[in-house]
Scaffold this active site. Sequence first.
Site, PDB file in Angstrom:
ATOM      1  N   ILE A  52      -4.418  10.278  11.256  1.00 29.41           N
ATOM      2  CA  ILE A  52      -3.385  10.772  10.347  1.00 29.41           C
ATOM      3  C   ILE A  52      -4.083  11.298   9.091  1.00 29.41           C
ATOM      4  O   ILE A  52      -4.988  10.624   8.555  1.00 29.41           O
ATOM      5  CB  ILE A  52      -2.410   9.624   9.953  1.00 29.41           C
ATOM      6  CG1 ILE A  52      -1.868   8.916  11.210  1.00 29.41           C
ATOM      7  CG2 ILE A  52      -1.288  10.144   9.071  1.00 29.41           C
ATOM      8  CD1 ILE A  52      -1.078   9.778  12.179  1.00 29.41           C
TER       9      ILE A  52
ATOM     10  N   TYR B 162     -12.817  -3.089  11.555  1.00 26.64           N
ATOM     11  CA  TYR B 162     -11.502  -2.430  11.496  1.00 26.64           C
ATOM     12  C   TYR B 162     -10.749  -2.639  12.817  1.00 26.64           C
ATOM     13  O   TYR B 162      -9.572  -3.012  12.822  1.00 26.64           O
ATOM     14  CB  TYR B 162     -11.710  -0.948  11.214  1.00 26.64           C
ATOM     15  CG  TYR B 162     -10.443  -0.152  10.992  1.00 26.64           C
ATOM     16  CD1 TYR B 162      -9.781  -0.205   9.768  1.00 26.64           C
ATOM     17  CD2 TYR B 162      -9.910   0.657  11.998  1.00 26.64           C
ATOM     18  CE1 TYR B 162      -8.612   0.528   9.554  1.00 26.64           C
ATOM     19  CE2 TYR B 162      -8.761   1.392  11.798  1.00 26.64           C
ATOM     20  CZ  TYR B 162      -8.121   1.329  10.571  1.00 26.64           C
ATOM     21  OH  TYR B 162      -6.961   2.061  10.364  1.00 26.64           O
TER      22      TYR B 162
ATOM     23  N   ASN C 205      -2.495  -7.668  -4.697  1.00 27.67           N
ATOM     24  CA  ASN C 205      -3.503  -7.615  -3.641  1.00 27.67           C
ATOM     25  C   ASN C 205      -2.962  -8.277  -2.372  1.00 27.67           C
ATOM     26  O   ASN C 205      -2.767  -9.491  -2.328  1.00 27.67           O
ATOM     27  CB  ASN C 205      -4.773  -8.331  -4.128  1.00 27.67           C
ATOM     28  CG  ASN C 205      -5.884  -8.309  -3.089  1.00 27.67           C
ATOM     29  OD1 ASN C 205      -5.680  -7.845  -1.957  1.00 27.67           O
ATOM     30  ND2 ASN C 205      -7.036  -8.805  -3.462  1.00 27.67           N
TER      31      ASN C 205
ATOM     32  N   ASN D  78       1.562  -2.371   5.462  1.00 28.84           N
ATOM     33  CA  ASN D  78       0.840  -1.111   5.653  1.00 28.84           C
ATOM     34  C   ASN D  78      -0.528  -1.090   4.961  1.00 28.84           C
ATOM     35  O   ASN D  78      -1.412  -0.346   5.379  1.00 28.84           O
ATOM     36  CB  ASN D  78       1.715   0.032   5.113  1.00 28.84           C
ATOM     37  CG  ASN D  78       0.956   1.329   4.957  1.00 28.84           C
ATOM     38  OD1 ASN D  78       0.678   2.008   5.935  1.00 28.84           O
ATOM     39  ND2 ASN D  78       0.585   1.665   3.715  1.00 28.84           N
TER      40      ASN D  78
ATOM     41  N   ALA E  12     -11.183  -4.985  15.059  1.00 26.75           N
ATOM     42  CA  ALA E  12     -10.807  -6.399  15.223  1.00 26.75           C
ATOM     43  C   ALA E  12      -9.576  -6.721  14.384  1.00 26.75           C
ATOM     44  O   ALA E  12      -8.657  -7.410  14.837  1.00 26.75           O
ATOM     45  CB  ALA E  12     -11.980  -7.288  14.816  1.00 26.75           C
TER      46      ALA E  12
ATOM     47  N   LYS F  97      -7.221  -4.695  13.430  1.00 25.87           N
ATOM     48  CA  LYS F  97      -6.023  -4.009  13.944  1.00 25.87           C
ATOM     49  C   LYS F  97      -5.578  -4.569  15.295  1.00 25.87           C
ATOM     50  O   LYS F  97      -4.384  -4.566  15.612  1.00 25.87           O
ATOM     51  CB  LYS F  97      -6.296  -2.502  14.043  1.00 25.87           C
ATOM     52  CG  LYS F  97      -6.548  -1.833  12.679  1.00 25.87           C
ATOM     53  CD  LYS F  97      -5.362  -2.002  11.749  1.00 25.87           C
ATOM     54  CE  LYS F  97      -5.526  -1.253  10.432  1.00 25.87           C
ATOM     55  NZ  LYS F  97      -4.373  -1.445   9.537  1.00 25.87           N
TER      56      LYS F  97
ATOM     57  N   GLY G  10       0.825  -1.212   0.000  1.00 29.43           N
ATOM     58  CA  GLY G  10       0.000   0.000   0.000  1.00 29.43           C
ATOM     59  C   GLY G  10       0.851   1.250   0.000  1.00 29.43           C
ATOM     60  O   GLY G  10       0.642   2.167   0.796  1.00 29.43           O
TER      61      GLY G  10
ATOM     62  N   SER H  69       1.230   3.375  -2.613  1.00 30.90           N
ATOM     63  CA  SER H  69       0.879   4.352  -3.651  1.00 30.90           C
ATOM     64  C   SER H  69       0.358   5.672  -3.106  1.00 30.90           C
ATOM     65  O   SER H  69       0.363   6.689  -3.810  1.00 30.90           O
ATOM     66  CB  SER H  69      -0.165   3.747  -4.599  1.00 30.90           C
ATOM     67  OG  SER H  69      -1.248   3.214  -3.857  1.00 30.90           O
ATOM     68  N   ARG H  70      -0.132   5.652  -1.870  1.00 34.60           N
ATOM     69  CA  ARG H  70      -0.785   6.861  -1.326  1.00 34.60           C
ATOM     70  C   ARG H  70      -0.533   6.944   0.172  1.00 34.60           C
ATOM     71  O   ARG H  70      -0.089   5.985   0.791  1.00 34.60           O
ATOM     72  CB  ARG H  70      -2.314   6.772  -1.522  1.00 34.60           C
ATOM     73  CG  ARG H  70      -2.757   6.822  -2.941  1.00 34.60           C
ATOM     74  CD  ARG H  70      -4.264   6.852  -3.045  1.00 34.60           C
ATOM     75  NE  ARG H  70      -4.892   5.550  -2.872  1.00 34.60           N
ATOM     76  CZ  ARG H  70      -5.849   5.297  -1.987  1.00 34.60           C
ATOM     77  NH1 ARG H  70      -6.282   6.230  -1.181  1.00 34.60           N
ATOM     78  NH2 ARG H  70      -6.383   4.090  -1.918  1.00 34.60           N
TER      79      ARG H  70
ATOM     80  N   SER I 172      -3.505   0.195  14.551  1.00 35.46           N
ATOM     81  CA  SER I 172      -4.214   1.473  14.697  1.00 35.46           C
ATOM     82  C   SER I 172      -4.595   1.634  16.163  1.00 35.46           C
ATOM     83  O   SER I 172      -4.817   0.653  16.876  1.00 35.46           O
ATOM     84  CB  SER I 172      -5.489   1.471  13.856  1.00 35.46           C
ATOM     85  OG  SER I 172      -6.314   2.562  14.238  1.00 35.46           O
TER      86      SER I 172
HETATM   87  P1  NAP Z   1      -5.014   5.295   2.283  1.00 39.37           P
HETATM   88  O1  NAP Z   1      -4.553   6.691   2.091  1.00 39.37           O
HETATM   89  O2  NAP Z   1      -6.434   4.937   2.033  1.00 39.37           O
HETATM   90  O3  NAP Z   1      -4.044   4.333   1.393  1.00 39.37           O
HETATM   91  C1  NAP Z   1      -4.257   2.947   1.428  1.00 39.37           C
HETATM   92  C2  NAP Z   1      -3.151   2.264   0.667  1.00 39.37           C
HETATM   93  O4  NAP Z   1      -3.356   0.837   0.783  1.00 39.37           O
HETATM   94  C3  NAP Z   1      -3.166   2.575  -0.826  1.00 39.37           C
HETATM   95  O5  NAP Z   1      -1.843   2.557  -1.304  1.00 39.37           O
HETATM   96  C4  NAP Z   1      -3.957   1.401  -1.404  1.00 39.37           C
HETATM   97  O6  NAP Z   1      -3.654   1.112  -2.767  1.00 39.37           O
HETATM   98  C5  NAP Z   1      -3.446   0.284  -0.519  1.00 39.37           C
HETATM   99  N1  NAP Z   1      -4.317  -0.879  -0.498  1.00 39.37           N
HETATM  100  C6  NAP Z   1      -5.627  -0.958  -0.139  1.00 39.37           C
HETATM  101  N2  NAP Z   1      -6.066  -2.230  -0.260  1.00 39.37           N
HETATM  102  C7  NAP Z   1      -5.002  -2.970  -0.698  1.00 39.37           C
HETATM  103  C8  NAP Z   1      -4.808  -4.328  -1.019  1.00 39.37           C
HETATM  104  N3  NAP Z   1      -5.800  -5.214  -0.920  1.00 39.37           N
HETATM  105  N4  NAP Z   1      -3.590  -4.727  -1.448  1.00 39.37           N
HETATM  106  C9  NAP Z   1      -2.560  -3.838  -1.561  1.00 39.37           C
HETATM  107  N5  NAP Z   1      -2.684  -2.541  -1.284  1.00 39.37           N
HETATM  108  C10 NAP Z   1      -3.897  -2.112  -0.860  1.00 39.37           C
HETATM  109  O7  NAP Z   1      -4.708   4.790   3.779  1.00 39.37           O
HETATM  110  P2  NAP Z   1      -3.701   5.359   4.880  1.00 39.37           P
HETATM  111  O8  NAP Z   1      -4.437   6.324   5.707  1.00 39.37           O
HETATM  112  O9  NAP Z   1      -2.425   5.756   4.263  1.00 39.37           O
HETATM  113  O10 NAP Z   1      -3.507   4.047   5.762  1.00 39.37           O
HETATM  114  C11 NAP Z   1      -2.369   3.202   5.665  1.00 39.37           C
HETATM  115  C12 NAP Z   1      -2.410   2.190   6.807  1.00 39.37           C
HETATM  116  O11 NAP Z   1      -2.394   2.901   8.055  1.00 39.37           O
HETATM  117  C13 NAP Z   1      -3.678   1.338   6.823  1.00 39.37           C
HETATM  118  O12 NAP Z   1      -3.358   0.038   7.258  1.00 39.37           O
HETATM  119  C14 NAP Z   1      -4.546   2.035   7.857  1.00 39.37           C
HETATM  120  O13 NAP Z   1      -5.482   1.167   8.446  1.00 39.37           O
HETATM  121  C15 NAP Z   1      -3.490   2.489   8.840  1.00 39.37           C
HETATM  122  N6  NAP Z   1      -3.949   3.591   9.698  1.00 39.37           N
HETATM  123  C16 NAP Z   1      -4.320   4.782   9.155  1.00 39.37           C
HETATM  124  C17 NAP Z   1      -4.744   5.801   9.989  1.00 39.37           C
HETATM  125  C18 NAP Z   1      -5.160   7.161   9.481  1.00 39.37           C
HETATM  126  O14 NAP Z   1      -5.620   7.972  10.283  1.00 39.37           O
HETATM  127  N7  NAP Z   1      -4.999   7.460   8.204  1.00 39.37           N
HETATM  128  C19 NAP Z   1      -4.805   5.584  11.370  1.00 39.37           C
HETATM  129  C20 NAP Z   1      -4.436   4.369  11.883  1.00 39.37           C
HETATM  130  C21 NAP Z   1      -3.988   3.362  11.035  1.00 39.37           C
HETATM  131  P3  NAP Z   1      -4.493   1.785  -3.978  1.00 39.37           P
HETATM  132  O15 NAP Z   1      -3.924   3.184  -4.160  1.00 39.37           O
HETATM  133  O16 NAP Z   1      -4.232   0.893  -5.143  1.00 39.37           O
HETATM  134  O17 NAP Z   1      -5.936   1.803  -3.566  1.00 39.37           O
END
Ligand code: NAP
Length: 251
Positions: free
Chosen positions: A191, A158, A66, A93, A160, A162, A13, A15-16, A145
Amino acid sequence: MKLLNNKVAIVTGGSRGIGEAIALKLAEHGANIAFTYVSDGSAAKAAALEEKLKAFGVKAKAYQSNAGDFAQCEALVNDVVKEFGTVDICINNAGISKDNLLLRLTSEQWDDVINTNLKSVYNMTKQVIRPMMKAKSGSIINMSSIIGIIGNAGQSSYAASKAGIIGFTKSIAKELGSRNIRCNAIAPGFIETDMTGYLKEGDTADKYKADIPLGRFGSGENIADTVLFLACDWSSYITGQTLSVCGGLNM
Ligand code: NAP
C-alpha cells in the site's frame, strides 16, 4: 447512506498513511473518532486531521499514546470512554518495520517491532473489551500484513508480529463471539504510504508490481473500505477471519 452513525471508533496510528484513510472513511460514515499518534513531530498533522474529521459533523480527538505501552493504552481507553461514552469499534493499526537480515537483526530491533506491532494489539484489545462487553457488541479490526502470511527475507520480525496478530485475532473471536464481539484481521499487500516509500518508482517498484495480478500497489482508501465493511453490520456474521487486500499477491 451512513453506515456508522453515532458509533465510537478508536484508530491507533491515525496520523498518517492507512490509519489516516481509515479515520476519514469512518468519519464520513458518521462515526466519532479517537485516533492516536506517537511522535512529537506528528502533533501538528494530527491536529489538522482532527479538524478535517470534525468537518464531517462528528466528534474527533487526537491522542499522543504509544500503542506498545500497556499503561498508556489503559489510560487512553479510560480517557476515550470518559470523553466519548464508550468504544464500539477498535482498529489496531499502529505499526512499524525495521527490516534487516537475521544475521544483522539486533535484539532491540526485534523488541521494537514486536512491541509496536503485536503487543500493542494485546494492550488495546484488553482495554476495549470492557466497554464492548458492557454494550454486548463490538468490532475489533487488527492490521496484519500479507508478509505475516507469506514471509519475506529481511522482514522476520515484521512477519512474526503480523502472523502473531492472526493467531491472536482467531483466539479473541473464539473467546468473545458469545458476547457479540467480533474480531477480524486485514492483511494488506503493498500500500502506498510512508512505510513503503522505498517502492515509489523504478526497478524495485516494477519488480514488485510484476508479482501482483492487479498490476498496481494499493491505496489507504482500499484498506479503509475494507475496515468500513468489517466495522459495520454488513459483516455481522463474520469473525475470526483475515481478509487479504493485496491485489491477488497472496495466490
Ligand atoms: P505509516 O505510514 O508508517 O504510519 C504509521 C502510523 O503508525 C503513524 O500514524 C504512526 O504515528 C503510528 N505509530 C507508529 N508507532 C506507533 C506507536 N508505538 N504507537 C502509536 N502509533 C504508532 O504506516 P502505514 O503504511 O500506514 O501502515 C499502517 C499499518 O498497516 C501498520 O500496522 C503496517 O504494518 C500495516 N501494513 C502496511 C502496509 C503497507 O504497504 N503500507 C502493508 C501491510 C500492512 P506517528 O505519525 O506519530 O509516527
